[in-house]
Design an enzyme around this catalytic site. Structure first.
Site, PDB file in Angstrom:
ATOM      1  CB  ALA A 138       7.950 -23.932  26.379  1.00 44.59           C
ATOM      2  CB  THR A 139       2.804 -23.612  28.969  1.00 42.79           C
ATOM      3  OG1 THR A 139       3.554 -22.242  28.874  1.00 42.79           O
ATOM      4  CG2 THR A 139       2.145 -23.883  30.230  1.00 42.79           C
TER       5      THR A 139
END
Length: 521
Positions: free
Chosen positions: A340-341
């Protein structure tokens, strides 16, 4: 019609915010800060003012620097660990399920808010009021949720429903926000507006006070007033990696990613990669071998050297140490399937480039209720806590695979890029760089060509677009390989801005909804 700059991002609002600032006379730093502030509203599952990241920026005249605002380990001043709010939660990805840890004790000291303000102070030229305006407007008045963000939110629904403070942000209609629905965050909008109205110090005090109040030991967290008073972004000299006629500048230690990208480039140049027919069996095997050796480098005590001997990492990427030397010493970290970037790249018409990567982890399931900010769960992600949870000394800078990167020729930027994707960040950026610099592929093809990743003895690869012989060669060498029938967000999200022969262009990674906007007068 003349171009003011180009921006590549993973969400339309994010890209439009940066383009709006470029059109108003802002430079690349103004644009990337505006875009990232917008992303904290419109890409909320991926990034937050309660998270952290890093930005590399600069130009030929002034040089380049990295502003590192990743998280630090909390707990300064605590005599002992309190009773912790820290629990496992399972996220189902369809092909696999993964356990993350959330709760208030999963929150590290976040650097994103102070980092973005510091970055703007160092490199921006427009007033902060103008830079925050797009994000504040969308937070107050609402925005339309994109299919990509809806999908990401759906994956981590158990986290988004964990507490009323977070459910209020993502589920105002009683369900996780769906594509096409309007979502707003008026408290965060008011906070951003106040930041821009000359009240930044006052709002920062409010932010830190809220963090300590809601995520301190009395609430089952670890963030103390000492942590809040001690945190400051760090300006670092980029890692410099020579590659043919190019110089690749990327994130230095204690980040893990930049050195691994640099080691891969060294290996690729030593082996003269670039002669093979693109996407052929020979090409895929050669790149896979480099990725395998990069994984071995990481397992040979690399993470320990990030803090104890960072100069050895600089020597490694400069070619002073043989990247093939070193034996396997430690097991690899488990793969984070979500990663989750998110990443943004900008190059403006004056030749300034900026590449910025940030993350909120998956979020810890709790928010600052009066500010509308979902706080990170970096202390609950196994892949960035290789020694185990809550083992690092308070105040220590956490490591990350984030690798925002600028490629220069004669000190002028030609590419700015980076990626999301957890451990796959290093593989995604390395392959995009090799596609551009060694194989000379067109920009969009370089970013969206079939991708692979190796971790230890395990290979994952996208078979869509590969000749059958190339896929077969990979299967024969790695019999336990996992094939992906279509391009997958598992392999990251490389967003690249380019300046070639005076022309601005960009490519967005379709795996994560990549968007490119050319800001024209």
């Amino acid at each position: 019609m003349s171009a003011r700059g180009v921006i590549a991002a993973s969400e339309p609002h994010t890209a439009l915010a940066g383009a709006r600032i470029l059109r108003r006379g802002g430079n690349a730093v103004d644009a990337i800060v505006a875009a990232k502030l917008a992303a904290t509203i419109t890409e909320l599952p991926l990034t937050s003012l309660g998270g952290g990241g890093a930005c590399i920026w600069g130009n030929a005249a002034k040089g380049y620097e990295v502003v590192d605002f990743f998280a630090t380990t909390p707990g300064r001043g605590l005599p002992a660990l309190p009773t912790l709010d820290f629990l496992p939660i399972t996220v189902d990805f369809g092909q696999a399920a993964q356990v993350f840890h959330i709760g208030k004790a999963a929150a590290a000291v976040p650097g994103e808010l102070v980092g973005l303000l510091h970055l703007h102070q160092r490199g921006g030229r427009l007033p902060l009021r103008e830079v925050v305006a797009p994000a504040a407007d969308w937070a107050r008045n609402g925005f339309i949720v994109s299919p990509q963000i809806s999908m990401m939110a759906g994956l981590i629904a158990p986290i988004l429903l964990h507490s009323p403070s977070v459910a209020a942000l993502f589920c105002p209609l009683g369900h996780v926000a769906r594509a096409g629905e309007r979502l707003a965050n008026p408290r965060l909008g008011d906070f951003l507006h106040a930041l821009g109205e000359g009240k930044a110090d006052e709002q920062l005090d409010r932010y830190w006070t809220s963090l300590v109040e809601h995520f301190g030991p009395a609430q089952g967290g670890l963030i103390t007033a000492h942590d809040a008073a001690s945190y400051a972004p760090v300006v670092r000299q980029p890692l410099s990696v020579p590659f043919g006629r190019y110089t690749v500048l990327t994130n230095p230690p204690p980040s893990a990613g930049g050195g691994l990208v640099g080691a891969g480039l060294r290996l690729a140049e030593d082996r003269a990669l670039g002669q093979e027919e693109f996407l052929s069996a020979a090409h895929q095997s050669a790149v896979a071998t480099v990725l395998a050796d990069v994984s071995l480098i990481r397992r040979a005590g690399y993470d320990q050297r990030l803090h104890s001997d960072p100069e050895s990492i600089r020597n490694l990427v400069a070619g002073k140490i043989n990247p093939s030397s070193g034996a396997r010493q430690s097991p690899g970290a488990n793969e984070n399937h979500l990663g989750a970037t998110t990443h943004i790249s900008v190059i403006d018409a004056e030749g300034m480039a900026a590449a910025l990567t940030t993350s909120n982890g998956e979020g810890c399931g709790h928010a600052l209720p009066e500010l509308g900010i979902h706080v990170n769960n970096f202390l609950g992600e196994e892949d960035i806590n290789p020694a185990g949870f809550h083992r690092s000394p308070p105040g220590s800078w956490m490591s990350t695979m984030m690798s925002p990167t600028i490629v220069v020729i004669d000190r002028g930027p030609c590419f700015a890029l980076g990626s999301g994707g957890s451990n796959r960040i290093r593989s995604a950026i390395l392959q995009a760089l090799l596609n551009l610099l060694a194989y000379g592929r067109p920009l969009d093809e370089a970013v969206n060509a079939p991708r692979m990743h190796l971790e230890g003895d395990k290979l994952w690869f996208e078979e869509a677009g590969l000749p059958a012989a190339a896929a077969k060669a990979l299967d024969q060498r790695w019999p336990a390989a996992t094939r992906f029938a279509a391009p997958s967000m598992f392999f990251g999200g490389v967003n690249c801005a380019a300046r070639l022969d005076g022309r601005l262009a960009g490519a967005g990674d379709r795996r994560r909804g990549g968007v490119v906007v050319l800001a024209e007068d």
